[in-house]
Design a protein around this motif. Structure first.
Motif, PDB file in Angstrom:
ATOM      1  N   PHE A 179      -4.845 -12.410  -4.789  1.00  0.00           N
ATOM      2  CA  PHE A 179      -3.610 -12.983  -3.702  1.00  0.00           C
ATOM      3  C   PHE A 179      -3.491 -14.588  -3.806  1.00  0.00           C
ATOM      4  O   PHE A 179      -4.553 -15.321  -4.330  1.00  0.00           O
ATOM      5  CB  PHE A 179      -4.224 -12.661  -2.274  1.00  0.00           C
ATOM      6  CG  PHE A 179      -3.782 -11.280  -1.841  1.00  0.00           C
ATOM      7  CD1 PHE A 179      -2.649 -11.105  -1.126  1.00  0.00           C
ATOM      8  CD2 PHE A 179      -4.601 -10.117  -2.088  1.00  0.00           C
ATOM      9  CE1 PHE A 179      -2.101  -9.816  -0.871  1.00  0.00           C
ATOM     10  CE2 PHE A 179      -4.443  -8.836  -1.706  1.00  0.00           C
ATOM     11  CZ  PHE A 179      -3.054  -8.625  -1.228  1.00  0.00           C
ATOM     12  N   GLY A 180      -2.411 -14.939  -3.417  1.00  0.00           N
ATOM     13  CA  GLY A 180      -2.155 -16.467  -3.203  1.00  0.00           C
ATOM     14  C   GLY A 180      -3.175 -17.228  -2.328  1.00  0.00           C
ATOM     15  O   GLY A 180      -3.503 -16.714  -1.375  1.00  0.00           O
ATOM     16  N   VAL A 181      -3.297 -18.511  -2.855  1.00  0.00           N
ATOM     17  CA  VAL A 181      -4.053 -19.296  -1.698  1.00  0.00           C
ATOM     18  C   VAL A 181      -3.363 -19.464  -0.540  1.00  0.00           C
ATOM     19  O   VAL A 181      -2.369 -19.613  -0.340  1.00  0.00           O
ATOM     20  CB  VAL A 181      -4.434 -20.744  -2.310  1.00  0.00           C
ATOM     21  CG1 VAL A 181      -5.453 -21.341  -1.280  1.00  0.00           C
ATOM     22  CG2 VAL A 181      -5.177 -20.422  -3.575  1.00  0.00           C
ATOM     23  N   GLU A 231       2.016  -1.125   4.007  1.00  0.00           N
ATOM     24  CA  GLU A 231       1.149  -0.963   2.751  1.00  0.00           C
ATOM     25  C   GLU A 231       0.644  -2.238   2.471  1.00  0.00           C
ATOM     26  O   GLU A 231      -0.424  -2.593   1.999  1.00  0.00           O
ATOM     27  CB  GLU A 231       1.780  -0.198   1.792  1.00  0.00           C
ATOM     28  CG  GLU A 231       2.120   1.468   2.176  1.00  0.00           C
ATOM     29  CD  GLU A 231       2.279   2.203   1.083  1.00  0.00           C
ATOM     30  OE1 GLU A 231       2.606   1.705  -0.018  1.00  0.00           O
ATOM     31  OE2 GLU A 231       2.230   3.427   1.307  1.00  0.00           O
ATOM     32  N   VAL A 232       1.466  -3.251   2.466  1.00  0.00           N
ATOM     33  CA  VAL A 232       1.160  -4.694   2.055  1.00  0.00           C
ATOM     34  C   VAL A 232       0.099  -5.244   2.991  1.00  0.00           C
ATOM     35  O   VAL A 232      -0.747  -5.837   2.774  1.00  0.00           O
ATOM     36  CB  VAL A 232       2.474  -5.265   2.035  1.00  0.00           C
ATOM     37  CG1 VAL A 232       1.969  -6.862   1.534  1.00  0.00           C
ATOM     38  CG2 VAL A 232       3.308  -5.038   0.865  1.00  0.00           C
ATOM     39  N   GLN A 233       0.209  -5.035   4.456  1.00  0.00           N
ATOM     40  CA  GLN A 233      -0.688  -5.259   5.230  1.00  0.00           C
ATOM     41  C   GLN A 233      -2.014  -4.705   4.952  1.00  0.00           C
ATOM     42  O   GLN A 233      -2.897  -5.438   5.189  1.00  0.00           O
ATOM     43  CB  GLN A 233      -0.132  -4.869   6.510  1.00  0.00           C
ATOM     44  CG  GLN A 233       1.135  -5.784   7.228  1.00  0.00           C
ATOM     45  CD  GLN A 233       1.334  -5.151   8.748  1.00  0.00           C
ATOM     46  OE1 GLN A 233       0.548  -4.959   9.508  1.00  0.00           O
ATOM     47  NE2 GLN A 233       2.744  -5.343   8.936  1.00  0.00           N
ATOM     48  N   SER A 234      -1.965  -3.476   4.746  1.00  0.00           N
ATOM     49  CA  SER A 234      -3.243  -2.906   4.254  1.00  0.00           C
ATOM     50  C   SER A 234      -3.904  -3.592   3.003  1.00  0.00           C
ATOM     51  O   SER A 234      -5.120  -3.583   3.103  1.00  0.00           O
ATOM     52  CB  SER A 234      -3.239  -1.278   3.793  1.00  0.00           C
ATOM     53  OG  SER A 234      -2.735  -0.743   5.214  1.00  0.00           O
ATOM     54  N   LEU A 235      -3.266  -3.912   2.112  1.00  0.00           N
ATOM     55  CA  LEU A 235      -3.680  -4.562   0.833  1.00  0.00           C
ATOM     56  C   LEU A 235      -4.277  -6.061   1.370  1.00  0.00           C
ATOM     57  O   LEU A 235      -5.438  -6.402   0.757  1.00  0.00           O
ATOM     58  CB  LEU A 235      -2.705  -4.862  -0.437  1.00  0.00           C
ATOM     59  CG  LEU A 235      -2.128  -3.513  -0.958  1.00  0.00           C
ATOM     60  CD1 LEU A 235      -1.633  -3.949  -2.258  1.00  0.00           C
ATOM     61  CD2 LEU A 235      -3.378  -2.674  -1.406  1.00  0.00           C
ATOM     62  N   ILE A 236      -3.540  -6.624   2.177  1.00  0.00           N
ATOM     63  CA  ILE A 236      -4.221  -7.946   2.453  1.00  0.00           C
ATOM     64  C   ILE A 236      -5.541  -7.840   3.264  1.00  0.00           C
ATOM     65  O   ILE A 236      -6.415  -8.409   3.014  1.00  0.00           O
ATOM     66  CB  ILE A 236      -3.031  -8.603   3.545  1.00  0.00           C
ATOM     67  CG1 ILE A 236      -1.845  -8.864   2.710  1.00  0.00           C
ATOM     68  CG2 ILE A 236      -3.751  -9.918   4.085  1.00  0.00           C
ATOM     69  CD1 ILE A 236      -0.524  -9.418   3.346  1.00  0.00           C
ATOM     70  N   ALA A 304       3.250   0.792  -5.954  1.00  0.00           N
ATOM     71  CA  ALA A 304       4.179   0.391  -5.375  1.00  0.00           C
ATOM     72  C   ALA A 304       4.007  -0.671  -4.300  1.00  0.00           C
ATOM     73  O   ALA A 304       4.508  -1.730  -4.059  1.00  0.00           O
ATOM     74  CB  ALA A 304       5.092   1.631  -4.409  1.00  0.00           C
ATOM     75  N   ALA A 305       2.796  -0.345  -3.761  1.00  0.00           N
ATOM     76  CA  ALA A 305       2.405  -1.531  -2.743  1.00  0.00           C
ATOM     77  C   ALA A 305       2.092  -2.829  -3.149  1.00  0.00           C
ATOM     78  O   ALA A 305       2.538  -3.962  -2.880  1.00  0.00           O
ATOM     79  CB  ALA A 305       1.104  -1.070  -1.923  1.00  0.00           C
ATOM     80  N   LEU A 306       1.488  -2.979  -4.509  1.00  0.00           N
ATOM     81  CA  LEU A 306       1.081  -3.965  -5.249  1.00  0.00           C
ATOM     82  C   LEU A 306       2.314  -4.590  -5.703  1.00  0.00           C
ATOM     83  O   LEU A 306       2.461  -5.856  -5.599  1.00  0.00           O
ATOM     84  CB  LEU A 306       0.085  -3.660  -6.127  1.00  0.00           C
ATOM     85  CG  LEU A 306      -0.564  -4.867  -7.081  1.00  0.00           C
ATOM     86  CD1 LEU A 306      -1.298  -5.693  -6.117  1.00  0.00           C
ATOM     87  CD2 LEU A 306      -1.277  -4.514  -8.320  1.00  0.00           C
ATOM     88  N   ARG A 311       6.158  -9.290  -5.052  1.00  0.00           N
ATOM     89  CA  ARG A 311       7.776  -9.496  -4.856  1.00  0.00           C
ATOM     90  C   ARG A 311       7.936 -10.193  -3.469  1.00  0.00           C
ATOM     91  O   ARG A 311       8.698 -11.223  -3.481  1.00  0.00           O
ATOM     92  CB  ARG A 311       8.430  -8.173  -4.705  1.00  0.00           C
ATOM     93  CG  ARG A 311       9.963  -8.352  -4.752  1.00  0.00           C
ATOM     94  CD  ARG A 311      10.865  -6.963  -4.772  1.00  0.00           C
ATOM     95  NE  ARG A 311      10.461  -6.200  -3.713  1.00  0.00           N
ATOM     96  CZ  ARG A 311       9.642  -5.016  -4.230  1.00  0.00           C
ATOM     97  NH1 ARG A 311       9.132  -4.848  -5.262  1.00  0.00           N
ATOM     98  NH2 ARG A 311       9.283  -4.167  -3.047  1.00  0.00           N
ATOM     99  N   GLU A 312       7.055 -10.082  -2.397  1.00  0.00           N
ATOM    100  CA  GLU A 312       7.122 -10.652  -1.216  1.00  0.00           C
ATOM    101  C   GLU A 312       6.126 -11.878  -1.222  1.00  0.00           C
ATOM    102  O   GLU A 312       6.052 -12.368   0.016  1.00  0.00           O
ATOM    103  CB  GLU A 312       6.759  -9.568  -0.068  1.00  0.00           C
ATOM    104  CG  GLU A 312       7.804  -8.287   0.144  1.00  0.00           C
ATOM    105  CD  GLU A 312       9.116  -8.814   0.732  1.00  0.00           C
ATOM    106  OE1 GLU A 312       9.099  -9.710   1.336  1.00  0.00           O
ATOM    107  OE2 GLU A 312      10.169  -8.343  -0.214  1.00  0.00           O
ATOM    108  N   LYS A 313       5.729 -12.343  -2.381  1.00  0.00           N
ATOM    109  CA  LYS A 313       5.107 -13.568  -2.351  1.00  0.00           C
ATOM    110  C   LYS A 313       3.667 -13.614  -1.532  1.00  0.00           C
ATOM    111  O   LYS A 313       3.201 -14.775  -1.076  1.00  0.00           O
ATOM    112  CB  LYS A 313       5.987 -14.714  -1.981  1.00  0.00           C
ATOM    113  CG  LYS A 313       7.096 -14.906  -2.822  1.00  0.00           C
ATOM    114  CD  LYS A 313       7.759 -16.258  -2.314  1.00  0.00           C
ATOM    115  CE  LYS A 313       9.158 -16.445  -3.315  1.00  0.00           C
ATOM    116  NZ  LYS A 313       9.842 -17.638  -2.898  1.00  0.00           N
ATOM    117  N   PHE A 314       3.156 -12.565  -1.567  1.00  0.00           N
ATOM    118  CA  PHE A 314       1.560 -12.495  -1.251  1.00  0.00           C
ATOM    119  C   PHE A 314       0.539 -12.325  -2.257  1.00  0.00           C
ATOM    120  O   PHE A 314      -0.251 -13.144  -2.390  1.00  0.00           O
ATOM    121  CB  PHE A 314       1.437 -11.408  -0.271  1.00  0.00           C
ATOM    122  CG  PHE A 314       2.167 -11.551   1.277  1.00  0.00           C
ATOM    123  CD1 PHE A 314       1.653 -12.217   1.865  1.00  0.00           C
ATOM    124  CD2 PHE A 314       3.481 -10.635   1.248  1.00  0.00           C
ATOM    125  CE1 PHE A 314       2.303 -12.127   3.258  1.00  0.00           C
ATOM    126  CE2 PHE A 314       4.108 -10.693   2.474  1.00  0.00           C
ATOM    127  CZ  PHE A 314       3.526 -11.381   3.300  1.00  0.00           C
TER     128      PHE A 314
END
Length: 333
Positions: A179-181, A231-236, A304-306, A311-314
């Protein structure tokens, strides 16, 4: 073991009972049979965990355990049945592959010559490639057995060699990512009412009634975002975020932010996600996850979530590992 008549028997419950009775005999007492079924339902953690990992990564078309009750008994002197048989969509050939599963915390994995020969004899008989899945602490590697080389007596492979020849990515779909800083989750709690104040040696402790009045995510560019896919929230939230806390007269700000360090494997993220979703701190029941149509409740497709998180810059980096030696069954024809 008390029987809960409200809890349905697992779909493979009859097989569990059959296996225990075959081992203990029909004259075994009910308590012994019940305990044997319970132990089998807990499962063989390494084999079950690896199977769940491969199913979740998305490239596995079929995987199941091989029944190792061999006949005639004398065949055990020549053949050793591996733990699993599998077929992946990434294979260039049509034949399934055989997998022997090991969980060892030493940085060298070792097979005796006789054990390795019996495994290879079975693989040769079936005309199938033979792979080894090795769990080192919490990290999984998958490699061809031919990379184990003879030392003084046994056939060994070091951790570094297993990592260099790791097929879990190209075969099963595993990746590493970062993940990005500054990516993170930010919660703002409004102080509604002071309930109690307790004086301590260092000052005082306050108890407040509070309301969460703002929830926001930040991407790797520092943008505040509320339109984040679930799903992106879950990865974060499954990432190892650094916590920060700030107090003002009216609010408490809690921030969970990605730092500069850290790389995560997809298969390790699975453990984090299942840990979040589990109702208690007990160890994960891998055999139970094998019965699920969707393994994680909040992430249907990890790949797909990754991709969405990148793509959404996370997510800032995605790493696809290639083995030093590509096996024939993965080479395009």
């Amino acid at each position: 073991m008390p029987i809960d008549d409200k809890k349905p028997m697992p779909v493979d419950g009859a097989r569990l009972i059959q296996d225990v009775v075959a081992e203990l005999g029909w004259d075994a007492d009910a308590a012994s049979v019940a305990e044997g079924v319970r132990r089998l339902d807990i499962g063989l953690p390494a084999e079950d965990e690896f199977s769940v990992v491969c199913a979740w990564l998305g490239k596995c078309q079929l995987m199941h355990k091989l029944d190792q009750q061999q006949v005639p008994v004398a065949s055990k002197q020549e053949y050793q049945v591996p733990d699993l048989i599998a077929r992946f969509s990434t294979q260039a050939n049509q034949s399934p592959i055989l997998i022997e599963v090991k969980s060892k915390k030493a940085n060298v994995l070792s097979f005796t010559p006789d054990y390795l020969k019996r495994l290879q004899n079975y693989a040769d008989l079936m005309a199938m490639p033979l792979l080894v899945a090795w769990k080192f602490h919490s990290v999984w590697m998958l490699f061809e057995v031919r990379h184990m080389t003879k030392a003084k007596t046994n056939f060994n492979i070091t951790l570094s060699s297993a990592m260099r020849e790791n097929l879990l990515g190209v075969l099963a779909g595993d990746v590493a990512y970062r993940f990005g800083v500054g990516v993170g989750l930010h919660l703002r709690f409004r102080k509604d009412k002071l309930v109690n104040t307790v004086q301590t040696e260092d000052g005082s402790t306050e108890q407040w009634m509070m309301t969460i009045d703002d929830v926001v995510f930040t991407d790797r560019d520092g943008n505040r975002r509320k339109d984040v896919d679930g799903e992106v929230q879950s990865l974060i939230t499954a990432w190892n975020l650094e916590s920060q806390e700030e107090h003002t007269d009216t609010h408490i700000h809690l921030r969970f932010v990605a730092g500069k360090e850290g790389i995560q494997f997809a298969h390790k993220a699975l453990v984090q996600l299942l840990g979040w979703e589990s109702p208690s701190d007990d160890r994960l029941h891998w055999r139970g996850f094998l019965r699920r149509e969707q393994i994680t409740a909040n992430v249907k497709s990890f790949s797909a979530a990754l991709e969405a998180a990148f793509r959404e810059k996370f997510v800032s980096h995605i790493f696809n590992q290639q083995p030093e030696t590509m096996p024939d069954f993965l080479l395009p024809r």
